[in-house]
Design a protein around this motif. Structure first.
Motif, mmCIF file in Angstrom:
data_model
loop_
_atom_site.group_PDB
_atom_site.id
_atom_site.type_symbol
_atom_site.label_atom_id
_atom_site.label_comp_id
_atom_site.label_asym_id
_atom_site.label_seq_id
_atom_site.Cartn_x
_atom_site.Cartn_y
_atom_site.Cartn_z
ATOM 1 N N GLN A 481 48.207 21.630 43.760
ATOM 2 C CA GLN A 481 48.147 23.015 44.414
ATOM 3 C C GLN A 481 48.621 23.777 43.435
ATOM 4 O OE1 GLN A 481 49.582 20.246 47.657
ATOM 5 N NE2 GLN A 481 47.583 21.378 49.217
ATOM 6 N N ASP A 482 49.743 23.746 41.968
ATOM 7 C CA ASP A 482 50.869 24.352 42.010
ATOM 8 C C ASP A 482 50.173 26.074 41.221
ATOM 9 O OD1 ASP A 482 53.856 24.815 40.953
ATOM 10 O OD2 ASP A 482 52.372 25.182 39.453
ATOM 11 N N ASN A 483 48.486 25.392 40.806
ATOM 12 C CA ASN A 483 49.079 27.046 40.033
ATOM 13 C C ASN A 483 48.146 27.746 41.553
ATOM 14 O OD1 ASN A 483 45.787 28.140 39.622
ATOM 15 N ND2 ASN A 483 46.256 27.399 37.512
ATOM 16 N N THR A 559 39.924 49.269 40.791
ATOM 17 C CA THR A 559 40.853 48.211 41.310
ATOM 18 C C THR A 559 40.771 47.292 41.509
ATOM 19 O OG1 THR A 559 39.791 49.116 43.587
ATOM 20 C CG2 THR A 559 41.680 50.194 43.252
ATOM 21 N N ILE A 560 41.491 45.942 41.292
ATOM 22 C CA ILE A 560 41.181 44.854 41.834
ATOM 23 C C ILE A 560 41.674 44.284 42.335
ATOM 24 C CG2 ILE A 560 42.660 43.623 40.590
ATOM 25 C CD1 ILE A 560 41.378 41.678 39.205
ATOM 26 N N SER A 561 41.334 43.214 43.544
ATOM 27 C CA SER A 561 41.097 42.622 44.906
ATOM 28 C C SER A 561 42.081 41.260 44.632
ATOM 29 C CB SER A 561 39.896 42.457 45.281
ATOM 30 O OG SER A 561 39.098 41.409 45.018
ATOM 31 N N TRP A 562 42.442 40.847 45.659
ATOM 32 C CA TRP A 562 42.996 39.564 45.676
ATOM 33 C C TRP A 562 42.297 38.847 45.389
ATOM 34 C CZ3 TRP A 562 46.679 35.793 44.839
ATOM 35 C CH2 TRP A 562 46.061 34.717 45.122
ATOM 36 N N ALA A 563 40.741 38.506 46.316
ATOM 37 C CA ALA A 563 39.736 37.968 45.858
ATOM 38 C C ALA A 563 39.208 37.352 44.685
ATOM 39 C CB ALA A 563 38.631 38.172 46.893
ATOM 40 N N GLN A 564 39.561 38.953 44.152
ATOM 41 C CA GLN A 564 39.008 38.668 42.594
ATOM 42 C C GLN A 564 40.331 38.154 41.306
ATOM 43 O OE1 GLN A 564 38.375 43.452 42.538
ATOM 44 N NE2 GLN A 564 36.101 42.964 41.211
ATOM 45 N N PHE A 565 41.268 38.398 42.152
ATOM 46 C CA PHE A 565 42.488 37.685 41.193
ATOM 47 C C PHE A 565 42.082 35.774 40.992
ATOM 48 C CE2 PHE A 565 46.663 36.421 40.450
ATOM 49 C CZ PHE A 565 46.765 36.329 39.776
ATOM 50 N N ASN A 566 41.894 35.456 42.357
ATOM 51 C CA ASN A 566 42.120 34.077 42.662
ATOM 52 C C ASN A 566 41.754 33.140 43.902
ATOM 53 O OD1 ASN A 566 43.113 31.939 41.358
ATOM 54 N ND2 ASN A 566 44.614 31.288 43.552
ATOM 55 N N ARG A 567 40.040 34.085 44.276
ATOM 56 C CA ARG A 567 39.737 33.471 45.417
ATOM 57 C C ARG A 567 37.787 33.183 45.403
ATOM 58 N NH1 ARG A 567 40.232 35.928 51.610
ATOM 59 N NH2 ARG A 567 42.490 35.428 50.930
ATOM 60 N N GLU A 568 38.116 34.544 43.860
ATOM 61 C CA GLU A 568 35.959 34.160 43.524
ATOM 62 C C GLU A 568 35.992 33.395 41.949
ATOM 63 O OE1 GLU A 568 34.733 37.808 43.757
ATOM 64 O OE2 GLU A 568 35.142 37.857 46.607
ATOM 65 N N SER A 569 35.267 32.145 41.498
ATOM 66 C CA SER A 569 35.141 31.935 40.807
ATOM 67 C C SER A 569 34.486 32.955 40.068
ATOM 68 C CB SER A 569 34.218 30.267 40.567
ATOM 69 O OG SER A 569 35.294 29.612 41.553
ATOM 70 N N TRP A 580 42.189 30.708 35.290
ATOM 71 C CA TRP A 580 42.042 30.271 33.820
ATOM 72 C C TRP A 580 42.875 31.176 32.518
ATOM 73 C CZ3 TRP A 580 42.114 33.950 30.152
ATOM 74 C CH2 TRP A 580 41.424 33.819 28.646
ATOM 75 N N PHE A 581 43.875 32.198 32.978
ATOM 76 C CA PHE A 581 45.008 32.978 32.608
ATOM 77 C C PHE A 581 45.841 31.825 32.706
ATOM 78 C CE2 PHE A 581 48.625 35.138 32.854
ATOM 79 C CZ PHE A 581 48.788 36.410 31.644
ATOM 80 N N ASP A 582 46.614 31.038 34.065
ATOM 81 C CA ASP A 582 47.057 29.938 33.808
ATOM 82 C C ASP A 582 47.273 28.933 33.175
ATOM 83 O OD1 ASP A 582 49.897 29.257 35.249
ATOM 84 O OD2 ASP A 582 48.632 28.496 36.719
ATOM 85 N N GLY A 583 46.311 28.603 32.899
ATOM 86 C CA GLY A 583 45.593 27.490 32.155
ATOM 87 C C GLY A 583 46.098 27.494 30.713
ATOM 88 N N VAL A 584 45.840 29.492 30.324
ATOM 89 C CA VAL A 584 46.416 29.492 29.301
ATOM 90 C C VAL A 584 47.914 29.278 28.767
ATOM 91 C CG1 VAL A 584 46.348 31.634 27.499
ATOM 92 C CG2 VAL A 584 44.366 31.314 28.479
ATOM 93 N N VAL A 585 48.368 29.926 29.569
ATOM 94 C CA VAL A 585 49.803 30.092 29.789
ATOM 95 C C VAL A 585 50.215 29.267 29.457
ATOM 96 C CG1 VAL A 585 51.722 31.021 31.139
ATOM 97 C CG2 VAL A 585 50.161 32.163 31.393
ATOM 98 N N GLU A 586 49.677 28.067 31.084
ATOM 99 C CA GLU A 586 50.804 26.375 30.387
ATOM 100 C C GLU A 586 50.402 26.042 28.935
ATOM 101 O OE1 GLU A 586 52.402 24.067 33.033
ATOM 102 O OE2 GLU A 586 52.541 26.707 33.276
ATOM 103 N N LEU A 587 49.205 26.259 28.217
ATOM 104 C CA LEU A 587 48.954 25.639 26.664
ATOM 105 C C LEU A 587 49.907 25.937 25.916
ATOM 106 C CD1 LEU A 587 47.497 24.157 25.564
ATOM 107 C CD2 LEU A 587 45.656 25.862 24.824
ATOM 108 N N MET A 588 49.874 27.776 26.050
ATOM 109 C CA MET A 588 50.457 28.130 25.202
ATOM 110 C C MET A 588 52.186 27.969 25.185
ATOM 111 S SD MET A 588 48.600 30.003 23.213
ATOM 112 C CE MET A 588 49.668 30.754 22.828
#
Length: 792
Positions: A481-483, A559-569, A580-588
């Motif tokens: 759930q951390d992501n 504008t970008i909504s919260w749903a676009q950011f991390n609710r809708e695939s 996706w972005f957080d996965g990149v950050v963790e890998l790097m």
């Protein structure tokens, strides 16, 4: 102290110039150990060419010497013994040098501070033009605050002098009043004397009484005027105190809290708390002095009641100044170290609370206890709504969870002058969740840790109930759930407005605002100044808005909504933009940080862009880009001849690597293995970029055992290098795209099938072989058996 911190970071010639400012006339050790005190004084308010200012300069000298002596006394232990002697020596040296010419000390320190500021500004200008402007603004603000303190100090000293005059005048008035009573008593006793003597004595006493009563009448009027004038002076001082307190608490402290919140997203670490404490302590000291003066005025009024509105005015002044000190104390009960904003149950965590005026008000004489409880967003709203009350009964009469080890006594640290409570071993045992609305998940639910305490000052004269709320926390029970929890925290930290209702954030923000938050997070994780470029941000915008046809300039107004950011695939994917972005950050962060900082990874490039870039380059040119279809994946794209169609050039994409792959073999070694990769885009020889990260060759056999070697190979592009030992290399195969036919046997291991590729040439996670397990099984087999099986 902020200036001294920056001055210590000077380098080269600027550092030598700074060091040259010091010597026997003013030792650099004095500047270092009294940095905060020196920078808090108003040296510029002293007019060096005005002999009348010598008394002010003398006070500054005496205070400097006293601060040095105090600092010397605080030193202890073996290491502190020599420093104690040295600081004491400097105190005596400065006293003897400048006692007869204190203005020269002021001249010396003003020259040092102005020179330091110039050197720091010049160094900052060399790297950032805007940085020097920010520092100028900061310096001006600090100077404004310090000048206001000097004005308040002088006003308080003036009312203290006037109060003493009033007290002396009133004492003399009472003496004369008693004299008048004595004369009256003498007149009453004249009835027993002979008439002739009585007449003579009566005339004398009557005259004397008339003189005294006339003086008393005049003096009573004068006392009334003194009291009214003093009341007006206190009114003005209270106005100045309110203004200064508003500047420090509602601007400087709020800005510090905002910096602390942004630090949760990777912003610069919040500093300046010691400077804030020094200001708050000065405020507390001045407020308390004025409060004591007002109470002494009340006492004088009670001793000698005179007609007029004084009692009401003094009562109002007392009430006002008590409100001021109450606001100061309750506002300076802060969280110095926030609890983690993603809080996992059954996991130890820490936090620190601090009272910025604790040492000045002697709160530590009876150390208060602080309690921590976790409350929901609704409970936090209710608490702040009832902020004026002294009740800490939570709505629903219980907290939203149970925190172990949630009580701590505040400790006073004499060396630093701080009063704080360090919660070192807290643990959230359980959490009580509320009913969620609509699409909201558990990782979007916000809680906060409430810290509360109660203490008294002035011999129980004033009792304070204080509380403070932590930044919002998201409670999780599993690492998976951390992501999503981090997404909630990042959005809240980035877009929360000061003074909001807990924990309201906008549902939509401008795309450039989100870019700023993502860049801040990325820079912090990479530990370097290389963040996200404009091209990177355009790529992210195209991914977030699922469109590559929009003009890049148009994104600035979208504008970008919260749903676009991390609710809708994302379209065609089972993950969100943030995931996706957080996965990149963790890998790097875990495996590729040095390569990003070297500029070796383009990363934010889609497949078509990579193809367009590479087709104009020589064969063997490659680049590294992040996988579009997999979280935390990075692939190598290169241009080469098509083995099946001589003369045709194609861009190939290797199956994406993930954290699992890099835990087996590093990126640099994998690139070294692939001999067909020659130049990192645009034209850098690969060894020039990656050689410093290659793993050294394996050592020779020890005790008769030969160590196996893992290498990767792309069969269609392989020209094996002979090993120095003449041994047969062991390969770990990876498959390229576009798809080609593979020989059944190559080297030792068979290559993977093309069915592992999805339509984009990337991994299909469900069909992907567990590479780590495969290698582990291979390494367990005797090498002879493997070879014999291959021969058969």
């Amino acid at each position: 102290m902020a200036m001294w911190i920056q001055a210590q970071q000077l380098q080269g010639e600027a550092l030598h110039q700074m060091q040259a400012l010091y010597g026997q006339h003013f030792p650099i050790e004095v500047r270092h150990y009294l940095a905060q005190w020196i920078e808090s004084q108003v040296w510029d308010s002293v007019e060096l060419d005005n002999p009348a200012e010598e008394a002010k300069a003398k006070r500054l000298l005496d205070n400097l010497v006293a601060e040095l002596q105090r600092k010397a006394q605080l030193q202890g232990g073996e290491d502190g013994f020599l420093l104690k002697i040295k600081l004491g020596h400097y105190a005596s040296q400065l006293k003897s040098t400048y006692d007869r010419c204190p203005l020269e000390l002021v001249r010396c320190i003003k020259h040092i501070l102005h020179s330091e500021q110039r050197l720091v500004q010049e160094a900052t200008n060399a790297t950032s033009g805007s940085g020097s402007q920010a520092m100028d603004s900061l310096s001006q603000r600090h100077q404004q605050i310090n000048q206001a303190f000097e004005e308040l100090r002088l006003a308080t000293q003036e009312t203290e002098n006037e109060l003493r005059k009033l007290q002396h005048s009133q004492e003399y008035f009472i003496i004369q009043y008693q004299e008048n009573l004595r004369i009256q008593a003498q007149l009453s006793s004249l009835s027993s004397l002979p008439p002739a003597e009585r007449t003579q004595r009566e005339t004398t006493l009557q005259s004397k009484r008339a003189t005294v009563e006339a003086w008393l009448t005049r003096e009573a009027s004068t006392l009334q005027k003194y009291r009214l004038d003093l009341s007006e002076q206190h009114q003005k001082t209270l106005g100045l105190l309110r203004k200064q307190q508003t500047l420090i608490l509602d601007e400087e402290l709020i800005q510090w809290k905002r910096r602390q919140q942004l630090a949760g997203n990777g912003g610069p670490h919040e500093g300046g708390l010691d400077v804030l404490q020094s200001w708050c302590e000065k405020l507390a000291d001045l407020i308390w002095q004025n409060r004591q003066q007002i109470r002494r005025c009340e006492h004088l009024t009670q001793q000698l009641p005179l007609p007029g509105p004084m009692e009401e005015q003094l009562s109002k002044l007392n009430s006002d100044i008590t409100d001021i000190i109450s606001a100061l104390v309750t506002s300076t009960f802060i969280i110095e170290k926030q609890p983690p904003q993603v809080l996992k149950t059954q996991t130890k965590f820490a936090a620190t609370v601090r009272l910025l005026v604790g040492g000045k008000l002697n709160v530590h004489m009876n150390p208060p206890q602080v309690k921590a409880v976790i409350v929901s967003e609704q409970q936090a709203k209710a608490l702040l709504k009832n902020e004026s009350t002294h009740s800490f009964v939570l709505p629903g009469s219980e907290s939203s969870g149970e925190i172990l080890n949630n009580n701590c006594v505040m400790e006073y640290h004499q060396a630093s002058g701080t009063l704080s409570a360090h919660f070192r071993n807290m643990s959230l045992k359980r959490i009580k969740r509320s009913d969620r609305r609509g699409a909201e998940s558990v990782t979007e639910e916000k809680f906060t840790v409430l810290f509360e305490s109660q203490f008294s000052v002035g011999g129980n004269e004033l009792v304070f109930h204080v509380k403070t709320l932590s930044l919002p926390v998201v409670v999780i029970v599993h690492g998976s759930q951390d992501n999503n929890a981090t997404a909630t925290v990042l959005w809240d930290n980035a877009f929360a407005e000061p003074g909001r209702v807990p924990f309201v954030v906008p549902d939509k923000v401008l795309w450039p605002q989100l870019c700023e938050a993502l860049d801040m997070k990325y820079k912090a994780e990479m530990h370097s100044g290389r963040g996200l470029s404009e091209d990177n941000l355009v790529f992210l915008a195209q991914k977030a808005f699922t469109s590559s046809s929009i003009n890049p300039e148009e994104y600035r107004n979208m504008t970008i909504s919260w749903a676009q950011f991390n609710r809708e695939s994302l379209p065609g994917r089972n993950f969100t933009f943030w995931q996706w972005f957080d996965g990149v950050v963790e890998l790097m962060k875990k495996h590729l940080k040095p390569h990003w900082n070297d500029g070796a990874i383009l990363g934010f490039v889609n497949k078509q862009q990579a193809q367009d870039m590479l087709m104009s380059k020589p064969n063997g040119t490659f680049l590294l880009r992040f996988s579009d279809s997999e979280i935390g994946g990075i692939t190598i794209a290169w241009v080469a001849e098509n083995p099946n169609k001589p003369g045709e050039r194609l861009v190939w994409n290797l199956l994406p690597y993930t954290t699992k792959d890099f835990s087996i073999r590093s990126l640099a070694d994998r690139i070294s293995d692939l001999n067909h990769l020659l130049f990192l885009y645009p034209d850098r020889p690969k060894d020039e970029v990656f050689a410093k990260y290659y793993t050294p060759p394996l050592s020779k056999a020890v005790d008769g055992y030969v160590k196996p070697q893992i290498k990767q190979v792309v069969p269609e592009f392989t020209t094996p290098n002979p090993e120095p030992s003449g041994g047969t290399p062991t390969f770990m195969d990876q498959t390229a795209s576009p798809s080609v036919s593979h020989p059944n046997n190559f080297g030792v291991y068979q290559s993977m099938n093309d069915t592992m590729l999805d339509a984009d040439g990337d991994f299909d996670l469900e069909d992907t072989m567990d590479v780590a397990r495969h290698v582990e099984e291979l390494l367990r087999r005797p090498m002879a058996n493997q070879w014999s099986s291959q021969q058969s």
